[in-house]
Design a protein around this motif. Structure first.
Motif, PDB file in Angstrom:
ATOM      1  N   ASP A  10      16.418 -25.616 -32.512  1.00 38.73           N
ATOM      2  CA  ASP A  10      15.300 -24.791 -32.967  1.00 38.73           C
ATOM      3  C   ASP A  10      15.767 -23.590 -33.789  1.00 38.73           C
ATOM      4  N   TYR A  11      16.904 -23.012 -33.417  1.00 39.14           N
ATOM      5  CA  TYR A  11      17.393 -21.818 -34.110  1.00 39.14           C
ATOM      6  C   TYR A  11      17.914 -22.163 -35.507  1.00 39.14           C
ATOM      7  N   TYR A  12      18.749 -23.188 -35.611  1.00 38.37           N
ATOM      8  CA  TYR A  12      19.291 -23.540 -36.920  1.00 38.37           C
ATOM      9  C   TYR A  12      18.238 -24.143 -37.832  1.00 38.37           C
ATOM     10  N   ALA A  13      17.165 -24.690 -37.262  1.00 33.80           N
ATOM     11  CA  ALA A  13      16.060 -25.165 -38.096  1.00 33.80           C
ATOM     12  C   ALA A  13      15.480 -24.020 -38.926  1.00 33.80           C
ATOM     13  N   ARG A  14      15.648 -22.811 -38.442  1.00 29.22           N
ATOM     14  CA  ARG A  14      15.178 -21.606 -39.131  1.00 29.22           C
ATOM     15  C   ARG A  14      16.376 -20.805 -39.660  1.00 29.22           C
ATOM     16  N   GLY A  15      17.478 -21.503 -39.931  1.00 34.27           N
ATOM     17  CA  GLY A  15      18.766 -20.851 -40.154  1.00 34.27           C
ATOM     18  C   GLY A  15      19.016 -20.304 -41.540  1.00 34.27           C
ATOM     19  N   PHE A  16      18.131 -20.527 -42.503  1.00 36.88           N
ATOM     20  CA  PHE A  16      18.347 -19.998 -43.852  1.00 36.88           C
ATOM     21  C   PHE A  16      17.180 -19.100 -44.234  1.00 36.88           C
ATOM     22  N   SER A  17      17.519 -17.880 -44.644  1.00 34.98           N
ATOM     23  CA  SER A  17      16.497 -16.910 -45.016  1.00 34.98           C
ATOM     24  C   SER A  17      16.326 -16.880 -46.532  1.00 34.98           C
ATOM     25  N   GLU A  18      15.086 -16.739 -46.966  1.00 33.89           N
ATOM     26  CA  GLU A  18      14.814 -16.656 -48.407  1.00 33.89           C
ATOM     27  C   GLU A  18      15.500 -15.452 -49.036  1.00 33.89           C
ATOM     28  N   GLU A  19      15.713 -14.402 -48.238  1.00 30.74           N
ATOM     29  CA  GLU A  19      16.344 -13.192 -48.776  1.00 30.74           C
ATOM     30  C   GLU A  19      17.741 -13.467 -49.312  1.00 30.74           C
ATOM     31  N   TRP A  20      18.427 -14.444 -48.716  1.00 28.78           N
ATOM     32  CA  TRP A  20      19.798 -14.724 -49.131  1.00 28.78           C
ATOM     33  C   TRP A  20      19.850 -15.350 -50.520  1.00 28.78           C
ATOM     34  N   PHE A  21      18.760 -15.919 -50.965  1.00 24.95           N
ATOM     35  CA  PHE A  21      18.738 -16.615 -52.254  1.00 24.95           C
ATOM     36  C   PHE A  21      18.301 -15.688 -53.379  1.00 24.95           C
ATOM     37  N   ASP A  22      18.381 -14.424 -53.136  1.00 26.19           N
ATOM     38  CA  ASP A  22      18.045 -13.400 -54.119  1.00 26.19           C
ATOM     39  C   ASP A  22      19.167 -13.327 -55.159  1.00 26.19           C
ATOM     40  N   ALA A  43      28.471 -18.581 -33.427  1.00 25.86           N
ATOM     41  CA  ALA A  43      27.572 -19.696 -33.143  1.00 25.86           C
ATOM     42  C   ALA A  43      26.310 -19.169 -32.479  1.00 25.86           C
ATOM     43  N   GLY A  44      25.167 -19.659 -32.944  1.00 27.14           N
ATOM     44  CA  GLY A  44      23.907 -19.161 -32.410  1.00 27.14           C
ATOM     45  C   GLY A  44      23.519 -17.804 -32.947  1.00 27.14           C
ATOM     46  N   GLY A  45      24.138 -17.398 -34.065  1.00 26.00           N
ATOM     47  CA  GLY A  45      23.842 -16.120 -34.688  1.00 26.00           C
ATOM     48  C   GLY A  45      23.281 -16.284 -36.084  1.00 26.00           C
ATOM     49  N   PRO A  46      22.901 -15.186 -36.730  1.00 27.68           N
ATOM     50  CA  PRO A  46      22.153 -15.274 -37.991  1.00 27.68           C
ATOM     51  C   PRO A  46      22.959 -15.776 -39.177  1.00 27.68           C
ATOM     52  N   ASN A  47      24.298 -15.750 -39.099  1.00 31.31           N
ATOM     53  CA  ASN A  47      25.108 -16.114 -40.260  1.00 31.31           C
ATOM     54  C   ASN A  47      25.843 -17.438 -40.104  1.00 31.31           C
ATOM     55  N   TYR A  48      25.615 -18.145 -38.984  1.00 38.60           N
ATOM     56  CA  TYR A  48      26.447 -19.312 -38.706  1.00 38.60           C
ATOM     57  C   TYR A  48      26.177 -20.459 -39.684  1.00 38.60           C
ATOM     58  N   ALA A  49      24.927 -20.830 -39.881  1.00 39.10           N
ATOM     59  CA  ALA A  49      24.625 -21.976 -40.739  1.00 39.10           C
ATOM     60  C   ALA A  49      24.989 -21.714 -42.194  1.00 39.10           C
ATOM     61  N   MET A  50      24.880 -20.457 -42.636  1.00 39.90           N
ATOM     62  CA  MET A  50      25.117 -20.147 -44.038  1.00 39.90           C
ATOM     63  C   MET A  50      26.582 -20.272 -44.441  1.00 39.90           C
ATOM     64  N   GLN A  51      27.508 -20.397 -43.467  1.00 39.99           N
ATOM     65  CA  GLN A  51      28.928 -20.506 -43.810  1.00 39.99           C
ATOM     66  C   GLN A  51      29.354 -21.952 -44.079  1.00 39.99           C
ATOM     67  N   PHE A  52      28.391 -22.919 -44.030  1.00 40.57           N
ATOM     68  CA  PHE A  52      28.717 -24.317 -44.252  1.00 40.57           C
ATOM     69  C   PHE A  52      28.517 -24.724 -45.708  1.00 40.57           C
ATOM     70  N   GLY A  53      28.842 -23.828 -46.603  1.00 43.65           N
ATOM     71  CA  GLY A  53      28.731 -24.134 -48.022  1.00 43.65           C
ATOM     72  C   GLY A  53      29.215 -22.963 -48.844  1.00 43.65           C
ATOM     73  N   THR A  54      29.113 -23.097 -50.149  1.00 43.31           N
ATOM     74  CA  THR A  54      29.553 -22.037 -51.060  1.00 43.31           C
ATOM     75  C   THR A  54      28.346 -21.434 -51.763  1.00 43.31           C
ATOM     76  N   TRP A  55      28.452 -20.129 -52.039  1.00 44.31           N
ATOM     77  CA  TRP A  55      27.375 -19.403 -52.719  1.00 44.31           C
ATOM     78  C   TRP A  55      27.826 -19.034 -54.126  1.00 44.31           C
ATOM     79  N   SER A  56      26.896 -19.061 -55.040  1.00 44.28           N
ATOM     80  CA  SER A  56      27.187 -18.689 -56.426  1.00 44.28           C
ATOM     81  C   SER A  56      26.035 -17.869 -56.979  1.00 44.28           C
ATOM     82  N   SER A  57      26.345 -17.054 -57.965  1.00 50.24           N
ATOM     83  CA  SER A  57      25.322 -16.212 -58.580  1.00 50.24           C
ATOM     84  C   SER A  57      24.538 -17.009 -59.618  1.00 50.24           C
TER      85      SER A  57
END
Length: 797
Positions: A252-264, A590-604
């Protein structure tokens, strides 16, 4: 009902009222604590507790003694009484505890509904007890089918078979499972690559909905999963039940694991295929969490389950497949820990490896492939401090639970008690601690009353030494014994006289043995606790707010616990993960707000819109960077993004569960010192971006540059060195982070050897992403209730 009503009062308190009640009620029962002389402190503690309750503002005795008709006390009690009367009509006469595991059907939580933790089973309800008895006993009578591989949607036999044993009955074969060979690993990797695009293109929303469905399907399998863990992992029913709740929470937590704010102004690209290599001590929740986070990020997953608990992992992945996770996206691949397993870990088609296990295993993986993306939670040597200001009975209870739950096989278990001298030297404290541990029920996991169950395998060299050998100056407060002729079943052991520099203090033993270290005072206790290569969990027991404040600011652990056990982390409340050698990789919990976002790379992809005015030091740095040739618009907006996220996220504390009875603070702690590495080809614009983010995070920044390179925009410490000299120097430089986009495998290996976090990804303009590597995450959990009353929250952060 007068003949069934009895009045009781505590002897020695309110004697005038006692006589009045006796006369009016025609009788009164006086009660008092009765103890042996050596336990007199317990009677005092009991009386203090009664006094504390009776004088609390909520208790009528608070107003009774000075109350007169019509005064404030009278009106207060009158209001309380009438409010209670008004509530009678709306109060149910039925039971409040209505959980029924045998009949409940858990709904899929809508994605727009906020996350909340799953409830553990209420074992006070007889029907729940009958439900688990039936599940466990049925499995005990059932022949378990062979466990196959699952490759590309097909269930196939392996090239060889391995056996699964019941830790409660060593030598008894309970199932067989297939083992993959080199050819089958090749097929699985090819399938994982082929399935990537369709899974990634499904999108975050659709993947989140599948995870939410997985939570509901998992909930239906609770009883079967608990029974499997009893058989396969030697877990008690209660330990297995709590672990299962965590698995549902991960979904349930990781289902909500990506925030729109991060895609700014940024885009996210999954790694591709993630290999999950979980441990045997949490064989259901930990692999489930790693799988679901990687899937949510858009990766395909190969699960290589722990060899000791393949059956448990099989039950778990079947639930995920039945929830709709495609078989090609999640494959099940037990394989031997030899060259075949190594080839899977190091294959270039594996984008990242998730490991929960020993520090030595993580070092081995990185020795095979230094540039490997390894996300690892590793060993711990965890300590609970007990000061002279502690409630000794509560401290003993929590120390014993933390040390011996699941036979001391939790990575968070307390293997050390650091006891302030006044308490350590007290014979009464030692006697009560020994009695508490000796009274624990030790036995087979199939016995429902067992608290200390068998260890997963016969003790290895380290654990056997800890259970049977005393070093110089040590003695047994409670000597452990092998029981029932089972070399895996040991009663709890407690060592006195453990020295801060001893073998036992430095070695993770992973079993039911606790060492006690004597500390002169709180300062000495904190020094001993922090003087460790590991930093997973730690705790303190003290009722002195000043001591708690000092410890909270100085303790060096990922998960810190105050006046409570140091095990039992819960998703969102206490995200789990350590510092120092207890962690490899980006370090998100694990089980925190940044865990799922570390499974990939971010670019501008553009410039972030969330921005604030920068501080004066950053303004000066920004001006220098622009003067040195940096892009004014790009650097200014990036610096303003950093300022926003420092204010909104990194400089704040977060208590997302907001419980009244327990504070659960999640916070970011900046590293003391970091190194930024520039190469000959490093773009001035991007180097300036990195320096801005590192400086804004509050860390001390060194800049390392090639000998011929010049960069006038930086006025801080500069090291001019080639890569060879750099690698030699960082071995002793104590950098928390090395920020080096495009780092070579040589530098990666040197960072591993130095124990530094390597951040080699390309920089981005969004401060929420770019600043994250400079912080260590910490969860601080504090009990805020005592004797049934919630303690007023004090702003300590």
């Amino acid at each position: 009902v007068e003949d069934r009503v009895e009045f009781e009062m505590l002897e020695g308190m309110a004697n005038h009222q006692a006589r009045a009640v006796r006369d009016a009620a025609d009788g009164l029962l006086l009660y008092a604590p009765v103890v042996k002389r050596e336990d007199f402190h317990s009677a005092i503690a009991y009386l203090v507790r009664r006094l504390d309750e009776n004088t609390s503002p909520e208790n009528f005795l608070h107003d009774l003694f000075g109350m007169k008709q019509g005064d404030a006390g009278w009106e207060n009690q009158k209001s309380r009484f009438l409010s209670a009367c008004d509530a009678i009509d709306s109060t149910s006469s039925g039971p409040r505890r209505v959980q029924n595991r045998a009949t409940e059907r858990r709904a899929v939580l809508p994605m727009d509904q906020a996350f909340h933790n799953e409830a553990d089973t209420d074992w006070s309800l007889p029907h729940n007890v009958a439900w688990i008895y039936s599940k466990v006993e049925l499995l005990g009578l059932t022949r378990v089918a062979d466990v196959p591989l699952q490759i590309g949607g097909k269930f196939v036999q392996g090239e060889e078979w391995a056996s699964g044993e019941d830790p409660s009955s060593p030598g008894e074969l309970i199932y067989r499972h297939a083992m993959a060979g080199a050819a089958q690993i090749e097929i699985a990797l090819g399938c994982a690559v082929s399935a990537r695009d369709s899974w990634r293109n499904l999108g975050f929303k659709a993947r989140g909905e599948l995870l939410a469905k997985a939570a509901a399907v998992l909930a239906e399998r609770r009883g079967d999963a608990i029974a499997t863990m009893v058989m396969d992992a030697g877990k008690s029913v209660m330990e297995a039940d709590a672990e299962f709740s965590e698995a549902i929470d991960f979904a349930d937590y990781y289902a909500r694991g990506f925030s729109e704010e991060w895609f700014d102004g940024t885009a996210f690209e999954p790694f591709g295929t993630v290999l999950v290599t979980p441990p045997w001590n949490f064989p259901f929740a930990i692999p489930c969490g790693g799988i679901l986070a990687a899937l949510m990020a858009g990766n395909t997953v190969i699960l290589k389950p722990a060899p000791e608990t393949v059956l448990t992992a099989w039950v778990m992945v079947n639930a995920l497949w039945d929830a709709g996770i495609p078989h090609e996206v999640l494959q099940f691949l037990p394989c031997p820990d030899n060259g075949i397993g190594r080839s899977l870990v190091t294959d270039p088609r594996i984008g990242a490896v998730v490991l929960t296990g020993a520090y030595e295993t993580a070092r081995m993986f990185l020795g095979w492939k230094p540039e490997l993306r390894l996300l690892a939670e590793t060993s711990g040597k965890n300590a609970l401090i007990i000061t002279a200001a502690a409630d000794p009975d509560l401290a003993i209870k929590d120390l014993v639970k933390s040390a011996f739950g699941h036979a001391g096989q939790k990575c968070s278990a307390a293997s050390l008690g650091i006891i302030e001298a006044e308490v350590y030297d007290d014979p009464g404290f030692r006697r009560r601690l020994r009695d508490a541990a000796a009274s624990l029920c030790v036995g087979s996991a199939w016995r429902y009353g067992s608290f200390v169950t068998p260890v997963i395998r016969e003790p290895g060299d380290a654990l056997l030494k800890a259970l049977t050998t005393l070093d110089d100056g040590e003695e047994w407060l409670l000597e452990p014994k092998m029981l029932d002729g089972n070399p895996r079943l040991w009663s709890p052991g407690i060592k006195l006289g453990v020295k801060p520099d001893s073998w036992f203090r430095r070695t993770e033993c992973f079993g039911p043995v606790l060492g006690l270290v004597r500390a002169d005072d709180l300062k000495d206790a904190i020094r001993i606790q922090n003087d460790s290569d590991f930093a997973l969990t730690g705790g303190i027991h003290s009722l002195d707010p000043a001591e708690i404040d000092i410890w909270r600011e100085k303790v060096e652990v990922g998960n810190a616990y105050i006046n409570r056990p140091i095990t039992g982390a819960i998703v969102q409340r206490q995200p789990f993960g350590g510092w120092k050698r207890s962690c490899f990789g980006p370090g998100a919990k694990a089980g925190g707000p940044n865990y799922a976002m570390q499974f990939g790379t971010w670019s501008s992809t553009g410039m972030p819109s969330r921005r604030l005015t920068v501080t004066k030091p950053i303004e000066i740095l920004l001006a220098n960077l622009i003067k040195a040739g940096g892009d004014p618009e790009f650097l200014t907006i990036a610096a303003e993004s950093d300022a926003y996220w420092m204010s909104a996220e990194f400089s704040k504390t977060h208590d997302r569960s907001a419980l009244s009875c327990e504070s659960n603070i999640f916070r970011y702690r900046p590293f003391a010192r970091v190194l930024v590495r520039a190469w000959e080809e490093t773009d001035v614009r991007l180097l300036g971006r990195i320096l801005l983010a590192a400086s804004a995070s509050g860390v001390a920044v060194d800049l390392s540059m090639p000998e011929s390179h010049a960069f006038p925009g930086w006025s801080g410490t500069v090291w001019r060195e080639n890569e060879e000299r750099l690698c030699r120097r960082i071995a002793t430089a104590a950098y928390g982070v090395i920020r080096a986009p495009g780092a070579s495998s040589i530098l990666a290996a040197a960072a591993v050897e130095a124990g530094s976090r390597l951040a080699s990804q390309a920089p981005v303009s969004n401060g929420r992403i770019e600043m994250l590597p400079y912080f260590r995450e910490q969860a601080v959990s504090e009990t805020l209730h005592r004797h049934g009353a919630v303690v007023a929250r004090r702003d300590r952060f």
